[in-house]
Design an enzyme around this catalytic site. Structure first.
Site, PDB file in Angstrom:
ATOM      1  N   ASP A 439       0.834  -1.197   0.000  1.00 59.85           N
ATOM      2  CA  ASP A 439       0.000   0.000   0.000  1.00 59.85           C
ATOM      3  C   ASP A 439       0.874   1.254   0.000  1.00 59.85           C
ATOM      4  O   ASP A 439       1.852   1.344   0.740  1.00 59.85           O
ATOM      5  CB  ASP A 439      -0.896  -0.032   1.245  1.00 59.85           C
ATOM      6  CG  ASP A 439      -1.798   1.173   1.344  1.00 59.85           C
ATOM      7  OD1 ASP A 439      -2.697   1.301   0.510  1.00 59.85           O
ATOM      8  OD2 ASP A 439      -1.585   1.985   2.263  1.00 59.85           O
ATOM      9  N   GLU A 476       1.837  -0.347  -4.968  1.00 61.44           N
ATOM     10  CA  GLU A 476       0.915   0.741  -5.298  1.00 61.44           C
ATOM     11  C   GLU A 476       1.806   1.978  -5.425  1.00 61.44           C
ATOM     12  O   GLU A 476       2.189   2.564  -4.408  1.00 61.44           O
ATOM     13  CB  GLU A 476      -0.140   0.937  -4.210  1.00 61.44           C
ATOM     14  CG  GLU A 476      -1.151   2.017  -4.565  1.00 61.44           C
ATOM     15  CD  GLU A 476      -2.139   2.311  -3.438  1.00 61.44           C
ATOM     16  OE1 GLU A 476      -3.311   2.606  -3.745  1.00 61.44           O
ATOM     17  OE2 GLU A 476      -1.744   2.247  -2.259  1.00 61.44           O
TER      18      GLU A 476
END
Length: 779
Positions: A439, A476
């Protein structure tokens, strides 16, 4: 991950529950001064069945001194101290515990002979003590730790090998201006605790939490050195390569929380619930699940203080308090952290036996400790804030907030870097996971001052690690200040979420002008982003939807977000949705609008699964799940977020499920789509001479199977116009003819013809807002 004015996208929903009054403390503890035990001392720390527990304390009057403490301990030698879950039973190990200096390595709790060694890093702390806790009677034993270099340590002999609850009390010099956040009144969680104990039931406060407004709940580290998990005699991990994956992004909680899942109450929203649905996932055709965060977090974190979101319960989990412990409340209700970890492994084993790999969405860019406005002092913040987080004491807001979540982990500090790497290795070796999606991975590419690094040590070390380099690594590639799609530091190992694929495909299919060239680039492997060094097309993780943002159904049902239920006046969540409601905003029974919506969903799925790269579909998109226009639904543990499983009478949703499943299976069998190299002139023919016309919304191309003499050629066409376009088909390979596999304009089951139909004419009329896929068959 959507941002919000408070901290981020990842915060939580649930009905507020009254907090029970905390039970009274032991009278002796309240009226006396606790004297921490020193190395070499002995204390009565015996164990046995919880119903035989004798409440005790090592506290003595302040004036009594150390001699009185020894006398009191001798009198208590035959008493038994229970340090475990209230429902657990431990056999007696020894009548008391010996305290010794211990060792500085390894960090965290470790079994060393008859002792458990505890070691914690803190460069700046001036004192640290270990607090052992009995959850049955609330009694605690506090032991002074010793310091070697920057590590505090102590060894405790005779402790059980599991169900021991412990925390840390840390002191240090310097106030706010130094960047540290000392608070010796607060007990802290060891960052390397293998398991976390606290609240036992999902979103239900308990007395044992010792919850306090603003400060939040109490969490304890624990461990289990005894349990051995039987993976099975014939068990093997699936060995899927990245190029072969069909990834299914999903949340453990929401996947089976609904009664419509057909599961019993104790399995809904749990690891075992996911395991029960392994056959569904296999029948869908996916061969990897990407689980939203499953490290320990507090689902009720937003209910610590009065705020516009204090009705919420966090179902996404982007707010870790631990990098080491699996989320205990995804286990069977009330089971506790040891059993929850076992059930996590049972889930992985079941998925692996179904041929499905497990990828974890991990959040190393920030933690649940939030910011200085609403701090949640849990662990690293109080142990060594300036080491674990990016801090600038020269500015008023000292914690750098590059995550949008109140803090940013100082991931490239050597100690923090090793913590993250050890966390990853633990989940690969202990829990058998097959990869990770990182993330806001751009946060991990910054130095301690938040400046970008061209060769971030953490990312490099993971790419070159003997274990981690062999699992799937997906970034990401952005944060609040960087957008690194195509430029993420990768060492030819890291894959990336391709955000440009999502945006360009959405815009073309909804009919935006001037998008044909970009659409062609994305469908052919995004060579503009990834064709450099030794990167491959499969390093592009293609997606049209993700957990944050509209679901597929909402993308064709809403022109704008509808996030009023989040409590922020519809100001949270992205406004860049590139969506089209097909003529009506939100729910409708109009058959014409619904026909268009389902056709558009088939178009998006076709684009995703027929593109070069690694596709990722999202939980529920295959059955038209809706979040009612909420594109930031992290905080709703209700039907708004739960996957609503279709009944057999729901023809539209069942038809979409069939289409998605057959499309996924074709993708897995089609060699020309699973390329290891970028397309060359012999690999693709574009049937296009109108590239420069921004009003052109039709695109067709053929992917060639040169190895099989064209036997595996695939013709693909998309028409985003509002009128039919005649497609003049290319000549098929010798001895073969074109057959229709997909026409998204046709109703189910004709929208997907398994193996292709009998054949098509040389000119195919591609209907408005539709797509076709043709394959070759022998004449």
């Amino acid at each position: 991950m959507q941002q919000t004015p408070f901290s981020s996208r990842a915060h939580a929903p649930c009905r507020a529950r009254p907090v029970a009054c905390l039970s009274q403390r032991n009278a002796v503890q309240r009226s006396t001064h606790r004297v921490p035990l020193q190395a070499g001392s002995r204390a009565a720390y015996a164990f046995g069945p919880s119903n035989n527990a004798v409440p005790q304390t090592t506290a003595v009057p302040a004036a009594a001194g150390y001699l009185a403490l020894q006398q009191q301990q001798q009198q208590q030698q035959k008493q038994r101290y229970v340090a475990m879950h209230s429902t657990a039973v431990m056999s007696s190990a020894t009548s008391y515990t010996r305290i010794s200096k211990g060792q500085a390595e390894p960090l965290g709790p470790s079994k060393q002979g008859n002792a458990v060694n505890f070691a914690v890093f803190s460069h700046a702390a001036t004192a640290m003590s270990l607090v052992l806790h009995n959850p049955n009677d609330g009694s605690r034993q506090e032991i002074t730790m010793n310091k070697s270099g920057d590590v505090w340590h102590v060894a405790v002999e005779g402790l059980p090998s599991s169900n021991v609850y412990y925390a840390l009390r840390v002191s240090g010099n310097g106030g706010w201006e130094t960047g540290y956040r000392w608070d010796k009144s607060r007990l802290l969680l060891d960052p390397r605790a293998p398991l976390v104990a606290g609240r036992r039931n999902w979103a239900q406060r308990e007395e044992r939490e010792e919850f306090k407004n603003e400060k939040g709940s109490m969490w304890w580290g624990t461990f289990d050195f005894d349990s051995k998990f039987d993976w099975g005699h014939d068990y093997e991990r699936p060995q899927h390569k990245l190029r072969d994956l069909i990834i299914y992004e999903m949340t453990v909680r929401c996947f089976t929380a609904s009664k419509s899942s057909g599961l019993g109450q104790n399995k809904r929203g749990t690891y075992l619930g996911v395991a029960e649905k392994a056959s569904y996932l296999a029948s869908l055709g996916v061969n990897a699940v990407e689980l939203l965060p499953v490290f320990e977090y507090d689902e009720l974190e937003l209910q610590r203080w009065k705020n516009p979101r204090d009705h919420m319960v966090n179902v996404w989990g982007y707010s870790h308090m631990s990098f080491m412990a699996p989320m205990s409340r995804f286990g069977t209700p009330g089971c506790g952290p040891v059993q929850a970890a076992r059930e996590f492994k049972e889930m992985v084993r079941t998925l692996h036996n179904a041929g499905i790999q497990v990828i974890l969405d991990v959040v190393y860019n920030h933690t649940a400790e939030l910011d200085d406005k609403h701090p949640y002092l849990l662990s690293m913040r109080g142990i060594d804030n300036a080491t674990y987080y990016m801090v600038d004491p020269s500015q008023f807001v000292q914690l750098l907030n590059l995550s949008g979540c109140g803090n940013t982990v100082n991931a490239n500090h050597p100690v923090v870097k090793q913590l993250i790497i050890d966390s990853l290795v633990r989940f690969v070796q202990e829990f058998h996971v097959d990869g990770f999606r990182f993330d806001l991975a751009s946060c991990l590419c910054r130095d301690s001052k938040g400046q970008p690094m061209t060769a971030p040590p953490l990312i490099r070390d993971i790419a070159k690690h003997p274990i981690l380099s062999k699992v799937h690594l997906i970034a990401e590639p952005w944060d609040l200040g960087m957008y690194q799609v195509g430029t993420f530091p990768n060492w030819d190992v890291w894959a990336e979420w391709n955000g440009k694929f999502r945006d360009d495909v959405r815009r073309f299919i909804k009919g935006d002008a001037g998008m044909k060239g970009a659409f062609a680039t994305r469908m052919s492997g995004s060579a503009d982003l990834y064709h450099n060094h030794d990167r491959r097309p499969f390093h592009s993780i293609n997606f049209v939807t993700a957990h944050d943002g509209f679901s597929l159904y909402d993308m064709v049902s809403y022109n704008g977000k509808h996030n009023q239920a989040n409590g922020e006046g519809n100001n949270d969540g992205t406004n860049d949705n590139f969506s089209w409601n097909c003529g009506h905003e939100g729910h409708t029974e109009n058959s014409g609008v619904l026909d268009m919506r389902y056709k558009q969903m088939r178009n998006y799925l076709t684009a995703l699964l027929m593109a070069i790269g690694t596709p990722m579909v999202v939980m529920g998109d295959e059955i038209a799940v809706t979040h009612h226009g909420n594109n930031n639904w992290y905080g709703h543990d209700t039907e708004l977020s739960h996957m609503h499983w279709p009944s057999h009478k729901d023809d539209r949703r069942q038809g979409l499920l069939r289409f998605a499943s057959e499309l996924i299976k074709f993708r897995r069998s089609c060699k020309v789509l699973k390329r290891g190299t970028f397309l060359g002139p012999r690999d693709i023919t574009w049937h296009e001479d109108n590239w420069d016309n921004p009003d052109s919304r039709f695109l067709a191309w053929t992917l060639h199977d040169s190895k099989e003499g064209g036997a595996g050629d695939v013709y693909i066409a998309f028409n985003a116009h509002g009128f039919q376009v005649p497609a003049h088909l290319p000549k098929p390979p010798p001895g073969r003819k074109w057959a229709r596999l997909i026409d998204t304009n046709l109703p189910s089951p004709r929208d997907f013809t398994i193996g292709g139909n009998a054949g098509v004419e040389p000119v195919y009329g591609v209907a408005p807002h539709s797509a076709i896929v043709l394959i070759t068959k022998k004449i």
